[in-house]
Scaffold this motif. Structure first.
Motif, PDB file in Angstrom:
ATOM      1  N   LEU A   1      11.265   0.538   5.531  1.00 20.04           N
ATOM      2  CA  LEU A   1      11.384   1.988   5.348  1.00 20.04           C
ATOM      3  C   LEU A   1      12.753   2.473   5.832  1.00 20.04           C
ATOM      4  O   LEU A   1      13.409   3.270   5.156  1.00 20.04           O
ATOM      5  N   LYS A   2      13.186   1.965   6.975  1.00 20.82           N
ATOM      6  CA  LYS A   2      14.491   2.362   7.517  1.00 20.82           C
ATOM      7  C   LYS A   2      15.618   1.980   6.568  1.00 20.82           C
ATOM      8  O   LYS A   2      16.571   2.738   6.381  1.00 20.82           O
ATOM      9  N   ALA A   3      15.517   0.793   5.940  1.00 20.27           N
ATOM     10  CA  ALA A   3      16.532   0.346   4.983  1.00 20.27           C
ATOM     11  C   ALA A   3      16.619   1.291   3.785  1.00 20.27           C
ATOM     12  O   ALA A   3      17.661   1.409   3.150  1.00 20.27           O
ATOM     13  N   LYS A   4      15.524   1.969   3.473  1.00 19.42           N
ATOM     14  CA  LYS A   4      15.508   2.945   2.382  1.00 19.42           C
ATOM     15  C   LYS A   4      15.895   4.342   2.875  1.00 19.42           C
ATOM     16  O   LYS A   4      15.924   5.294   2.103  1.00 19.42           O
ATOM     17  N   GLY A   5      16.202   4.464   4.173  1.00 20.30           N
ATOM     18  CA  GLY A   5      16.613   5.750   4.724  1.00 20.30           C
ATOM     19  C   GLY A   5      15.455   6.624   5.151  1.00 20.30           C
ATOM     20  O   GLY A   5      15.606   7.840   5.282  1.00 20.30           O
ATOM     21  N   ILE A   6      14.281   6.017   5.370  1.00 21.41           N
ATOM     22  CA  ILE A   6      13.084   6.774   5.738  1.00 21.41           C
ATOM     23  C   ILE A   6      12.690   6.439   7.175  1.00 21.41           C
ATOM     24  O   ILE A   6      12.382   5.292   7.492  1.00 21.41           O
TER      25      ILE A   6
ATOM     26  N   SER B   1       0.823  -1.213   0.000  1.00 23.54           N
ATOM     27  CA  SER B   1       0.000   0.000   0.000  1.00 23.54           C
ATOM     28  C   SER B   1       0.861   1.268   0.000  1.00 23.54           C
ATOM     29  O   SER B   1       0.386   2.341  -0.364  1.00 23.54           O
ATOM     30  N   LEU B   2       2.122   1.134   0.373  1.00 23.01           N
ATOM     31  CA  LEU B   2       3.057   2.268   0.351  1.00 23.01           C
ATOM     32  C   LEU B   2       4.060   2.165  -0.799  1.00 23.01           C
ATOM     33  O   LEU B   2       5.130   2.774  -0.757  1.00 23.01           O
ATOM     34  N   ALA B   3       3.733   1.404  -1.820  1.00 25.83           N
ATOM     35  CA  ALA B   3       4.658   1.188  -2.945  1.00 25.83           C
ATOM     36  C   ALA B   3       5.130   2.501  -3.558  1.00 25.83           C
ATOM     37  O   ALA B   3       6.313   2.650  -3.896  1.00 25.83           O
ATOM     38  N   ARG B   4       4.236   3.468  -3.690  1.00 16.25           N
ATOM     39  CA  ARG B   4       4.617   4.760  -4.274  1.00 16.25           C
ATOM     40  C   ARG B   4       5.651   5.464  -3.396  1.00 16.25           C
ATOM     41  O   ARG B   4       6.567   6.115  -3.889  1.00 16.25           O
ATOM     42  N   VAL B   5       5.551   5.321  -2.081  1.00 16.32           N
ATOM     43  CA  VAL B   5       6.532   5.904  -1.155  1.00 16.32           C
ATOM     44  C   VAL B   5       7.894   5.264  -1.390  1.00 16.32           C
ATOM     45  O   VAL B   5       8.917   5.959  -1.460  1.00 16.32           O
ATOM     46  N   PHE B   6       7.916   3.933  -1.526  1.00 15.22           N
ATOM     47  CA  PHE B   6       9.185   3.224  -1.727  1.00 15.22           C
ATOM     48  C   PHE B   6       9.838   3.583  -3.060  1.00 15.22           C
ATOM     49  O   PHE B   6      11.051   3.513  -3.191  1.00 15.22           O
ATOM     50  N   SER B   7       9.051   3.979  -4.049  1.00 21.73           N
ATOM     51  CA  SER B   7       9.619   4.302  -5.361  1.00 21.73           C
ATOM     52  C   SER B   7      10.017   5.774  -5.486  1.00 21.73           C
ATOM     53  O   SER B   7      10.599   6.173  -6.486  1.00 21.73           O
ATOM     54  N   GLU B   8       9.730   6.559  -4.475  1.00 26.12           N
ATOM     55  CA  GLU B   8       9.984   7.997  -4.503  1.00 26.12           C
ATOM     56  C   GLU B   8      11.357   8.318  -3.913  1.00 26.12           C
ATOM     57  O   GLU B   8      11.778   7.714  -2.926  1.00 26.12           O
ATOM     58  N   ALA B   9      12.028   9.292  -4.492  1.00 26.55           N
ATOM     59  CA  ALA B   9      13.311   9.764  -3.958  1.00 26.55           C
ATOM     60  C   ALA B   9      13.081  11.024  -3.128  1.00 26.55           C
ATOM     61  O   ALA B   9      12.078  11.712  -3.299  1.00 26.55           O
ATOM     62  N   GLY B  10      14.005  11.318  -2.224  1.00 21.11           N
ATOM     63  CA  GLY B  10      13.961  12.574  -1.494  1.00 21.11           C
ATOM     64  C   GLY B  10      13.121  12.573  -0.232  1.00 21.11           C
ATOM     65  O   GLY B  10      12.794  13.645   0.275  1.00 21.11           O
ATOM     66  N   ILE B  11      12.777  11.405   0.279  1.00 20.24           N
ATOM     67  CA  ILE B  11      12.007  11.328   1.523  1.00 20.24           C
ATOM     68  C   ILE B  11      12.937  10.844   2.638  1.00 20.24           C
ATOM     69  O   ILE B  11      13.559   9.803   2.507  1.00 20.24           O
ATOM     70  N   GLU B  12      13.007  11.610   3.691  1.00 19.18           N
ATOM     71  CA  GLU B  12      13.766  11.180   4.865  1.00 19.18           C
ATOM     72  C   GLU B  12      12.846  10.870   6.037  1.00 19.18           C
ATOM     73  O   GLU B  12      13.231  10.173   6.962  1.00 19.18           O
ATOM     74  N   PHE B  13      11.614  11.411   5.996  1.00 22.27           N
ATOM     75  CA  PHE B  13      10.691  11.227   7.096  1.00 22.27           C
ATOM     76  C   PHE B  13       9.284  11.037   6.548  1.00 22.27           C
ATOM     77  O   PHE B  13       8.823  11.825   5.722  1.00 22.27           O
ATOM     78  N   LEU B  14       8.614   9.975   6.978  1.00 24.00           N
ATOM     79  CA  LEU B  14       7.243   9.684   6.558  1.00 24.00           C
ATOM     80  C   LEU B  14       6.322   9.759   7.766  1.00 24.00           C
ATOM     81  O   LEU B  14       6.484   9.018   8.735  1.00 24.00           O
TER      82      LEU B  14
END
Length: 132
Positions: A96-101, A64-77
């Motif tokens: 999310l943490k593994a992606k830096g979020i 359900s958060l696939a679009r978040v995982f494909s987006e660049a430039g997010i450090e905090f969700l």
């Protein structure tokens, strides 16, 4: 998806606003932003605002958060989980943490207020807001 008669159909696309507006108000099943209203949940990402097919009853998943995982430039969700706080599944938090979020779940009202503040501070924030 195309609706209509003959070759004069209407094309229905996913809801998308290409800016980074703050949320003016929320409730009654939707949100107001940028002099518009949207009924349903929202993803607010660096690339814009998207309609999100998520309800309070459904679990929030990586899918359900696939679009978040494909987006660049997010450090905090910020996760607006509806009327009440719902904890994030530990596997989702790890992904999310593994992606830096970093992620912080809270009720949707608190998430809207926090998002507006962080956006005004020009921080690398995104929000996933379940409509209330």
């Amino acid at each position: 998806m195309v609706f209509g008669f003959g070759d004069k159909g209407v094309t229905i696309r996913d809801a998308h606003f290409p800016g980074r507006p703050g949320i003016d108000s929320y409730g009654n099943g939707g949100f107001r932003f940028a002099d518009m209203s949207h009924r349903g949940s929202l993803l607010l990402l660096p690339s814009g605002v998207y309609g999100w097919e998520q309800t309070e009853e459904e679990p929030i998943t990586r899918g359900s958060l696939a679009r978040v995982f494909s987006e660049a430039g997010i450090e905090f969700l910020l996760l607006g989980t509806g009327r009440q706080l719902r904890l994030v599944d530990p596997d989702l938090r790890s992904a999310l943490k593994a992606k830096g979020i970093a992620t912080d779940p809270m009720g949707t009202g608190a998430a809207v207020r926090t998002y507006n503040i962080m956006l005004a501070e020009q921080r690398p924030v995104a929000a996933a807001l379940i409509a209330v």
